[in-house]
Design an enzyme around this catalytic site. Structure first.
Site, PDB file in Angstrom:
ATOM      1  N   CYS A  14     -25.467-103.700  51.172  1.00 38.34           N
ATOM      2  CA  CYS A  14     -23.921-103.220  50.368  1.00 38.34           C
ATOM      3  C   CYS A  14     -23.547-104.341  49.659  1.00 38.34           C
ATOM      4  O   CYS A  14     -23.146-104.440  48.653  1.00 38.34           O
ATOM      5  CB  CYS A  14     -22.992-102.615  51.464  1.00 38.34           C
ATOM      6  SG  CYS A  14     -23.613-101.401  52.612  1.00 38.34           S
ATOM      7  N   PHE A  18     -31.063-121.645  57.490  1.00 38.95           N
ATOM      8  CA  PHE A  18     -29.904-121.115  57.942  1.00 38.95           C
ATOM      9  C   PHE A  18     -29.576-121.587  59.362  1.00 38.95           C
ATOM     10  O   PHE A  18     -28.537-121.831  59.630  1.00 38.95           O
ATOM     11  CB  PHE A  18     -29.863-119.475  57.898  1.00 38.95           C
ATOM     12  CG  PHE A  18     -29.996-118.874  56.365  1.00 38.95           C
ATOM     13  CD1 PHE A  18     -28.670-118.530  56.178  1.00 38.95           C
ATOM     14  CD2 PHE A  18     -31.090-118.848  55.802  1.00 38.95           C
ATOM     15  CE1 PHE A  18     -28.731-118.163  54.741  1.00 38.95           C
ATOM     16  CE2 PHE A  18     -30.821-117.929  54.447  1.00 38.95           C
ATOM     17  CZ  PHE A  18     -29.919-117.889  53.797  1.00 38.95           C
ATOM     18  N   GLU A  32     -18.790-112.650  49.183  1.00 37.03           N
ATOM     19  CA  GLU A  32     -20.155-112.064  48.980  1.00 37.03           C
ATOM     20  C   GLU A  32     -21.058-113.168  49.145  1.00 37.03           C
ATOM     21  O   GLU A  32     -22.005-113.116  48.377  1.00 37.03           O
ATOM     22  CB  GLU A  32     -20.109-111.481  47.642  1.00 37.03           C
ATOM     23  CG  GLU A  32     -18.960-110.502  47.214  1.00 37.03           C
ATOM     24  CD  GLU A  32     -19.431-109.111  47.885  1.00 37.03           C
ATOM     25  OE1 GLU A  32     -20.361-108.921  48.567  1.00 37.03           O
ATOM     26  OE2 GLU A  32     -18.460-108.351  48.107  1.00 37.03           O
TER      27      GLU A  32
HETATM   28  C1  LIG Z   1     -10.085-112.846  48.952  1.00 37.63           C
HETATM   29  C2  LIG Z   1     -11.347-112.642  49.807  1.00 37.63           C
HETATM   30  C3  LIG Z   1     -11.524-111.434  49.958  1.00 37.63           C
HETATM   31  C4  LIG Z   1     -12.545-111.174  50.765  1.00 37.63           C
HETATM   32  N1  LIG Z   1     -12.882-109.689  50.876  1.00 37.63           N
HETATM   33  C5  LIG Z   1     -13.870-109.359  51.959  1.00 37.63           C
HETATM   34  C6  LIG Z   1     -14.090-108.092  52.305  1.00 37.63           C
HETATM   35  O1  LIG Z   1     -13.711-106.978  51.553  1.00 37.63           O
HETATM   36  N2  LIG Z   1     -15.032-107.779  53.395  1.00 37.63           N
HETATM   37  C7  LIG Z   1     -15.502-108.820  54.080  1.00 37.63           C
HETATM   38  O2  LIG Z   1     -16.134-108.311  55.214  1.00 37.63           O
HETATM   39  N3  LIG Z   1     -15.329-110.072  53.815  1.00 37.63           N
HETATM   40  C8  LIG Z   1     -14.440-110.385  52.741  1.00 37.63           C
HETATM   41  N4  LIG Z   1     -14.292-111.698  52.519  1.00 37.63           N
HETATM   42  C9  LIG Z   1     -14.784-112.768  53.328  1.00 37.63           C
HETATM   43  C10 LIG Z   1     -15.943-113.561  52.842  1.00 37.63           C
HETATM   44  O3  LIG Z   1     -16.957-112.958  52.513  1.00 37.63           O
HETATM   45  C11 LIG Z   1     -15.998-114.747  53.532  1.00 37.63           C
HETATM   46  O4  LIG Z   1     -14.875-115.729  53.643  1.00 37.63           O
HETATM   47  C12 LIG Z   1     -17.254-115.622  53.398  1.00 37.63           C
HETATM   48  O5  LIG Z   1     -18.533-114.784  53.756  1.00 37.63           O
HETATM   49  C13 LIG Z   1     -17.529-116.923  53.978  1.00 37.63           C
HETATM   50  O6  LIG Z   1     -17.144-116.965  55.308  1.00 37.63           O
HETATM   51  P1  LIG Z   1     -16.279-117.874  55.980  1.00 37.63           P
HETATM   52  O7  LIG Z   1     -14.683-117.698  55.236  1.00 37.63           O
HETATM   53  O8  LIG Z   1     -15.851-117.512  57.626  1.00 37.63           O
HETATM   54  O9  LIG Z   1     -16.552-119.347  55.655  1.00 37.63           O
HETATM   55  P2  LIG Z   1     -17.686-119.999  56.730  1.00 37.63           P
HETATM   56  O10 LIG Z   1     -18.763-119.110  57.015  1.00 37.63           O
HETATM   57  O11 LIG Z   1     -16.949-120.689  57.912  1.00 37.63           O
HETATM   58  O12 LIG Z   1     -17.998-121.325  55.812  1.00 37.63           O
HETATM   59  C14 LIG Z   1     -17.232-122.269  55.408  1.00 37.63           C
HETATM   60  C15 LIG Z   1     -18.301-123.248  54.864  1.00 37.63           C
HETATM   61  O13 LIG Z   1     -19.218-123.722  55.569  1.00 37.63           O
HETATM   62  C16 LIG Z   1     -20.499-123.442  54.745  1.00 37.63           C
HETATM   63  N5  LIG Z   1     -21.734-123.079  55.443  1.00 37.63           N
HETATM   64  C17 LIG Z   1     -21.720-121.927  56.479  1.00 37.63           C
HETATM   65  N6  LIG Z   1     -22.990-121.821  57.032  1.00 37.63           N
HETATM   66  C18 LIG Z   1     -24.124-122.598  56.485  1.00 37.63           C
HETATM   67  C19 LIG Z   1     -25.115-122.814  56.470  1.00 37.63           C
HETATM   68  N7  LIG Z   1     -25.958-122.502  57.350  1.00 37.63           N
HETATM   69  N8  LIG Z   1     -25.567-124.195  55.713  1.00 37.63           N
HETATM   70  C20 LIG Z   1     -24.807-124.691  54.809  1.00 37.63           C
HETATM   71  N9  LIG Z   1     -23.434-124.455  54.529  1.00 37.63           N
HETATM   72  C21 LIG Z   1     -23.056-123.549  55.640  1.00 37.63           C
HETATM   73  C22 LIG Z   1     -19.989-122.148  53.816  1.00 37.63           C
HETATM   74  O14 LIG Z   1     -20.982-122.131  52.520  1.00 37.63           O
HETATM   75  C23 LIG Z   1     -18.848-122.700  53.491  1.00 37.63           C
HETATM   76  O15 LIG Z   1     -18.735-123.804  52.439  1.00 37.63           O
HETATM   77  C24 LIG Z   1     -13.283-111.890  51.644  1.00 37.63           C
HETATM   78  C25 LIG Z   1     -12.795-113.412  51.284  1.00 37.63           C
HETATM   79  C26 LIG Z   1     -11.892-113.634  50.551  1.00 37.63           C
HETATM   80  C27 LIG Z   1     -11.458-115.232  50.309  1.00 37.63           C
END
Ligand SMILES: Cc1cc2nc3c(=O)[nH]c(=O)nc-3n(C[C@H](O)[C@H](O)[C@H](O)COP(=O)(O)OP(=O)(O)OC[C@H]3O[C@@H](n4cnc5c(N)ncnc54)[C@H](O)[C@@H]3O)c2cc1C
Length: 389
Positions: A241, A387, A367
């Site tokens: 998705c 990862f 995304e």
């Molecule tokens: C406005 C908004 C709308 C959204 N809408 C949806 C929605 O409708 N449905 C939904 O399910 N989600 C939604 N999201 C969530 C979004 O998909 C997540 O915020 C995103 O996947 C990142 O996850 P996190 O915020 O937990 O960051 P984290 O995963 O904690 O990441 C923090 C930082 O660490 C880095 N990082 C993490 N793992 C690694 C790795 N292995 N190697 C290197 N760097 C890494 C990331 O790149 C990032 O820079 C939304 C987010 C926002 C801000």
């Protein structure tokens, strides 16, 4: 693209039908979004239901899906619609992407016939709103570790846990929720009126303010087995998705960038300093030229991926990662550079540039963050998975 930004005449690669779809969506953005969006953004409120009904009338919700009241548009037509919506505002494009590419797509692809009949026609018409809950407070980039649980209780399922940052959640009628059961990850189409389901609006966002974002709590949410998406098995279902929605972002981000560049170009040719238009200074022209190159390359990339998707019937995940990583990263650079051309006016809500720049911070993160897309591409190139350890 519009003259004079389409230096390469990329528009000539579009069919008349594709240009018609673009015109239609551009008109609706001009009439229904642009006059109001700065105010929605400032207030942090957006009339989701009104907009959904408007978009539903035009066939923009689930527009690339077939049957159940969906328009059955081509990939490029869908991409162009996303581009025009995001040229107005990324939050409004998010409403359409989440409804069509995440919530509707999940039900369309993995749902039972009864689930499709129950939800899709109303969602296509904009009468019902959907959301997609994958991210959790403690699990974003790594959804495989999700904490939300689904357990069997007789013929029912009981969901417990929480989802974070869920677009449209506070207004949704149905939430597609991903949860881990003993057998693996399952998806559920959860009516938001089910006891134990609640969604609160996330306040104080500095980005994507013209979008409703919520935190979902699932507290002993009891569902019949008929709410489970029967064809969804494992994490590859929600990830597929996301691939759908990322395709729209590849186009949409170029729409936001185009709007910034059009604004900066108009400003540069009328704003005078040192008794001449600032667009006459070589440093300004260098910025405008470099941004136009990236905009045209990003548009070509989006179009190439759209044509591949139409011809091959799908894109490989790393191809979508190339598009999302490149186009969002370049769009945010364009927005920030355009802001410098507008000087002090660049930070004002009177112009769309700072709003786009702030919005693109969310688009960069959701995304799949840029880092995650780099890792997807890196894994494809090296065969090594960076990862996890
Ligand atoms: C406005 C908004 C709308 C959204 N809408 C949806 C929605 O409708 N449905 C939904 O399910 N989600 C939604 N999201 C969530 C979004 O998909 C997540 O915020 C995103 O996947 C990142 O996850 P996190 O915020 O937990 O960051 P984290 O995963 O904690 O990441 C923090 C930082 O660490 C880095 N990082 C993490 N793992 C690694 C790795 N292995 N190697 C290197 N760097 C890494 C990331 O790149 C990032 O820079 C939304 C987010 C926002 C801000």
């Amino acid at each position: 693209m519009t003259a004079p930004l389409d230096l390469l005449d990329v528009d000539t690669l579009l069919s008349d039908e594709e240009r018609d779809v673009r015109e239609l969506v551009r008109r609706v953005a001009d009439d229904k979004i642009r006059p109001h969006v700065a105010d929605w953004y400032e207030r942090g409120e957006v009339p989701v239901r009104e907009l959904a009904l408007e978009f539903g009338k035009l066939g923009l919700l689930g527009m690339h899906l077939t049957g159940y009241g969906c328009a059955g548009a081509s990939a490029v037509q869908y991409g162009l619609a996303c581009m025009e919506l995001e040229a107005a505002d990324s939050g409004v494009r998010s409403l359409v992407s989440v409804q069509g590419s995440l919530a509707m797509y999940a039900i369309w692809k993995y749902g039972s016939e009864e689930q499709k009949q129950q939800w899709l026609p109303g969602m296509a018409a904009g009468e019902l709103i959907g959301c997609f809950g994958l991210t959790e407070p403690d699990h974003g980039s790594d959804p495989a570790n999700m904490s939300t649980r689904a357990r069997r209780d007789g013929d029912d399922w009981v969901l417990d846990g929480g989802k974070m940052w869920i677009t449209n959640a506070p207004v949704a009628d149905v939430a597609v929720i991903w949860a881990r059961a003993e057998e693996g990850v399952f998806g559920f189409a959860v009516p938001t009126t089910t006891p134990g389901f609640s969604a609160r609006e996330i306040k104080h966002k500095m980005s994507l303010r013209a979008s409703s974002t919520g935190e979902i709590t699932l507290d002993d949410v009891r569902l019949p087995d008929s709410a489970r998406l029967p064809e969804a098995r494992g994490l590859k279902a929600p990830l597929s998705c996301l691939t759908e929605a990322r395709f729209g972002i590849i186009w949409g981000s170029m729409g936001a960038a185009r709007d910034c560049l059009e604004t900066a170009l108009a400003y540069a040719t009328t704003r005078e300093q040192f008794d001449r238009a600032i667009g006459g200074f070589q440093l300004t022209q260098a910025k405008l030229a470099d941004m136009t190159l990236e905009l045209q390359k990003g548009y070509l990339l989006a179009l190439h991926l759209g044509r591949r998707r139409e011809a091959a019937g799908g894109l490989r995940p790393e191809q979508v990662s190339v598009g999302k990583l490149n186009n969002v990263r370049e769009a945010i650079k364009i927005a920030r550079t355009c802001r410098t051309i507008l000087g002090g006016n660049g930070i004002s809500g009177e112009y769309p540039v700072m709003r786009h720049a702030n919005n693109l911070e969310s688009v960069l993160t959701y995304e799949g963050t840029s880092e995650i897309h780099q890792l997807v591409i890196g894994q494809k190139l090296t065969g090594l998975n960076a990862f996890a350890s």
